[in-house]
Design a protein around this motif. Structure first.
Motif: not given
Length: 473
Positions: A121-128, A158-161, A167-170
């Motif tokens: 997963e990258f940090s990035f802009d989405e839209a709704v 959203e948790p990431l395991v 748990p390692v991130g979110r």
């Protein structure tokens, strides 16, 4: 069964409207690392007014690629006071996706990317996507109908395991509040028959963004890809591209800012209007062969699909990690059956006989097609002259441009009335003549001449200038 509700008519045009909504959302190669995906949100961006003033954004042209605090649609409508108008505002609300890694102390810190098992997963802009509706009888719109819009902010986590369930991130998705307004009004237009001018004005009314904020921060409170759909019951919209002669003056008087209205829905219908930040023809349609949105409606599905297939596994992994919509494109192309890809190669919408060289349609009956015995074996690629309004036009002739309202490049409307020089007189394979011209006062005219990038018009789309009005021999 057909319904008389204008809202149901609007829905018939939403496939095209969705293409506008996500136009340029993410461009091939659909990776965050691509330079063209680092400067996003180019069409229909309505910015906070104080920020716009600080940036000097005062343009009032039609094009929707300019950022502005408001947009305005004016169109022509024939309807009784009892008829109902339904207007739907649609736009994207920016959502910032941030990958966060878990720290040793049990907290979280933002990171550029996070990898868990086979997922990245990258940090990035989405839209709704957002939609808001205004519906009122024509009689009520004479005094105007106003809608204040308040879109709340929000946060989704959203948790990431890992494979062991540790748990390692979110992934955190954040949205900021938006505020806007829509005003719909109707007033009589100057015409020999009953005619109304419908005005739809959309404004960003945010007051929270500091005027000196960078664009990335201001985008949090912007309406992105803003456009409107309108439907009418017991009435009809008039085309601004090809209005009836009696309404031509009223059409020229319509003032459209950062958006342009065209008839929408199925060809031949006149009760739905799409006002788009991208200039379109009347009744735009999505090609039935298109298997899904590629977020670049100015490209060809086949080309983008073939290019996507050439991405390496590492590039596809990055695209999938960039955005869920990018992941959907890659997955769809990877699993596309060969017969579906073949459909993208081209389609024939209609067939008509091709006339042989020099043969014209007299209107007296079918013409002899070129493939019959005795027809010309070769069709000359270029004709030296063409007769227009009694003048024999050739290379070097001067003309005034009068582009058609339909069946041509929508941008040609901006050349109406401009003068040009004929560079070539061409003959197409079906016997149709074209004039290839360079436009006067075009600073790039010499460059266009050098590499052959000319504008093409049919003879009926030009007027010989007085100096060219000599009788043909």
């Amino acid at each position: 069964m057909p319904t008389d509700r204008p809202g149901s008519r609007i829905e018939s045009a939403e496939a095209v409207a969705d293409a506008i909504l996500y136009e340029g959302y993410l461009l091939y190669p659909y990776r965050r690392s691509s330079g063209k995906n680092r400067v996003r949100w180019q069409f229909g961006v309505l910015v906070p007014p104080a920020w716009a003033q600080a940036q000097g954004l005062v343009d009032t042209g039609v094009a929707g690629s300019a950022e502005s605090p408001w947009q305005q649609t004016e169109c022509l409508l024939e309807a009784a006071d009892s008829a109902t108008v339904h207007v739907r505002l649609r736009f994207l609300h920016l959502q910032r996706k941030v990958a966060e890694a878990r720290t040793a102390g049990g907290g979280y810190r933002p990171v550029d990317r996070i990898e868990v098992s086979d997922r990245t997963e990258f940090s990035f802009d989405e839209a709704v996507p957002r939609e808001y509706d205004v519906e009122a009888p024509i009689g009520d719109l004479r005094t105007g109908r106003h809608l204040e819009i308040r879109v709340p902010g929000g946060e989704d986590v959203e948790p990431l395991v890992d494979d062991r369930g540790v748990p390692v991130g979110r992934v955190v998705r954040r949205r900021w509040p938006l505020s806007a307004s829509v005003t719909v009004s109707a007033a009589p237009a100057e015409a020999p028959f009953r005619l109304l001018r419908l005005r739809i004005r959309v404004e960003n009314t945010d007051e929270t963004v500091p005027p000196d904020s960078p664009r990335d921060e201001a985008l949090r409170c912007c309406l992105l890809a803003a456009h409107t759909l309108a439907g009418v019951s017991r009435g009809r919209f008039l085309s601004l591209l090809d209005p009836p002669q009696w309404a031509a003056g009223a059409a020229r008087g319509c003032r459209n800012v950062h958006t342009f209205p065209v008839l929408a829905g199925e060809p031949g219908t006149v009760d739905v209007l799409l006002s788009s930040p991208i200039i379109l023809y009347d009744h735009p349609q999505i090609a039935p062969e298109s298997p899904g949105d590629l977020h670049d409606a100015t490209e060809i599905d086949e080309i983008l699909s073939l290019r996507t297939l050439t991405l390496s596994d590492a590039e596809k992994r990055e695209a999938r990690a960039t955005d869920p919509r990018a992941a959907a494109i890659v997955d769809r192309v990877d699993t596309m059956p060969p017969e579906m890809l073949e459909r993208l190669h081209g389609a024939i919408r209609s067939l008509a006989p091709v006339r042989r060289s020099g043969e014209t349609d007299t209107g007296t009956g079918p013409q002899r097609p070129w493939w019959e015995p005795g027809a010309d074996a070769q069709i000359p690629p270029e004709a030296e002259t063409v007769l227009v309004a009694g003048a024999r036009l050739a290379r070097g002739s001067r003309v005034r441009l009068r582009p058609r309202r339909r069946g041509t490049d929508a941008h040609d409307m901006f050349l109406d009335g401009r003068t040009a020089r004929v560079e070539q007189v061409l003959l197409d394979v079906d016997g149709t003549r074209f004039l290839a011209v360079t436009v006067d006062d075009d600073p790039g005219a010499e460059l266009h001449q050098w590499y052959g990038r000319l504008r093409h018009f049919r003879p009926e789309e030009v007027e010989p200038l007085p100096g060219e009005m000599r009788t043909a021999r």
